[in-house]
Design a protein around this motif. Structure first.
Motif, short mmCIF file in Angstrom:
data_model
loop_
_atom_site.label_atom_id
_atom_site.label_comp_id
_atom_site.label_asym_id
_atom_site.label_seq_id
_atom_site.Cartn_x
_atom_site.Cartn_y
_atom_site.Cartn_z
N GLU A 28 -4.33 1.08 12.44
CA GLU A 28 -3.35 1.85 11.67
C GLU A 28 -1.96 1.22 11.80
OE1 GLU A 28 -1.86 6.47 10.99
OE2 GLU A 28 -3.16 5.99 12.70
N HIS A 29 -1.63 0.75 12.98
CA HIS A 29 -0.34 0.08 13.20
C HIS A 29 -0.24 -1.18 12.35
CE1 HIS A 29 3.15 -1.59 15.25
NE2 HIS A 29 2.46 -2.69 15.49
N ILE A 30 -1.31 -1.96 12.30
CA ILE A 30 -1.33 -3.19 11.48
C ILE A 30 -1.20 -2.86 10.00
CG2 ILE A 30 -2.80 -5.11 10.75
CD1 ILE A 30 -3.90 -5.04 13.70
N HIS A 31 -1.92 -1.84 9.56
CA HIS A 31 -1.85 -1.45 8.15
C HIS A 31 -0.44 -0.99 7.77
CE1 HIS A 31 -6.48 -0.66 7.82
NE2 HIS A 31 -6.16 -1.95 7.74
N ARG A 32 0.26 -0.34 8.68
CA ARG A 32 1.64 0.07 8.38
C ARG A 32 2.52 -1.15 8.15
NH1 ARG A 32 0.96 4.30 12.30
NH2 ARG A 32 2.00 3.01 13.88
N GLN A 33 2.24 -2.24 8.89
CA GLN A 33 3.02 -3.47 8.70
C GLN A 33 2.71 -4.11 7.34
OE1 GLN A 33 1.80 -4.83 12.94
NE2 GLN A 33 3.65 -5.99 12.48
N ILE A 34 1.47 -3.98 6.89
CA ILE A 34 1.09 -4.55 5.60
C ILE A 34 1.73 -3.77 4.45
CG2 ILE A 34 -0.89 -4.98 4.04
CD1 ILE A 34 -2.58 -5.48 6.55
#
Length: 317
Positions: free
Chosen positions: A187-193
């Motif tokens: 979820e943290h990575i997707h927020r960066q995307i």
């Protein structure tokens, strides 16, 4: 503290870091590919670790590869996140995907520097496009359920979220996992995307939990087993009672092992009008992408040369 002994390579050597590497078709495929690609006298060796092994074990392996002259690099499966988490400071260069996703599938050397690549966003994208009809997502409005929140799911979702796909993207992404830390990481990575695709992150400690998510999927949706169950460990992320979406696609990221997930899909193949795919094409793209980095040899993703490599691999399967 790990005490594994590593023997210096006596010829150019690539390593396969996994769990049950000796059972992989690549052990038979690699020598044939190396001959076709004219690599000369070289070899592939397996290094097996337990899933989520101790950091010292990963550091020991990476340190050996980094400093042994004839050890050229490695392909990493299963341990992509754990290895980088333990060894990030040992790499001189990490590609943008590796930095974003906190994982690597490729270890190589260039001009005396140790280089880590996350190749899965490329190889998983090539693999899914190989079996999806053109404009599949736009035409069907399909969703995707990815069971398992490890490196492969991070990679595939990052590919699917690319804005250049325009309207040809899943209408919704579901990610399930047996434990919560990996869900928080993805979820943290997707927020960066910063994708505008709706994503639901679901804690699913039991197979029945995945059944319940799958029951919500729209027709034509993709259900993917990215858990390693059926290869790295026995079983399936679903129960036999789980109902696949009508006209759906069942995709196991694995191509070897019990693959109970695919058996469950085959049991509904006719009644639910399913398309069933294993991980063989993913295997081909995953390996050719990393071999290209390790041996500094360009390998195309389609065309006559790629078809030759696919044919050679199929003969060894």
């Amino acid at each position: 503290m790990s005490t594994r002994m590593y023997t210096p390579a006596d010829k150019p050597t690539m390593y396969f870091i996994g769990v049950t590497t000796g059972k992989s078709s690549i052990m038979n495929v690699f020598p044939k590919w190396a001959e076709y690609l004219q690599f000369g006298d070289c070899q592939l060796k397996g290094i097996d670790f337990r899933p989520h092994d101790e950091p010292a074990a990963y550091r020991e392996a990476v340190d050996f590869i980094k400093h042994d002259p004839l050890s050229l690099g490695a392909l990493v499966t299963t341990h992509k996140i754990d290895l980088l988490k333990a060894c990030a400071d040992m790499f001189d260069v990490l590609d943008p995907y590796a930095q974003l996703m906190g994982e690597i599938s490729s270890i190589s050397k260039l001009n005396g520097k140790l280089v880590g690549h996350a190749k899965d966003p490329i190889s998983s994208g090539l693999a899914i496009e190989a079996f999806l009809p053109e404009n599949f997502w736009k035409t069907t409005g399909a969703e995707i359920l990815l069971m398992g929140a490890g490196g492969s799911t991070i990679a595939l979702t990052s590919y699917l979220m690319k804005p250049e796909h325009g309207e040809n993207r899943p209408s919704k992404i579901y990610v399930t996992n047996r434990s919560t830390p990996r869900l928080e990481e993805i979820e943290h990575i997707h927020r960066q995307i910063k994708s505008d695709i709706p994503v639901e992150y679901i804690h699913a400690p039991k197979p029945e939990d995945n059944d319940a998510v799958m029951a919500k999927l729209a027709p034509y949706s993709v259900v993917a087993n990215a858990t390693g169950l059926g290869k790295d460990a026995p079983g399936s992320p679903l129960t036999n009672a789980g109902m696949f979406p009508d006209h759906g696609i069942a995709w196991d990221f694995n191509y070897r092992g019990d693959l109970i997930f695919l058996d469950q899909a085959r049991a509904q193949e006719k009644t639910r009008h399913l398309q069933i795919e294993d991980g063989w094409v993913y295997f081909i793209h995953g390996w050719t992408q990393v071999i290209a980095e390790v041996f500094h040899h360009e390998i195309p993703t389609k065309g006559a040369k790629f078809d030759d490599l696919s044919r050679i691999a199929a003969q060894c399967r």
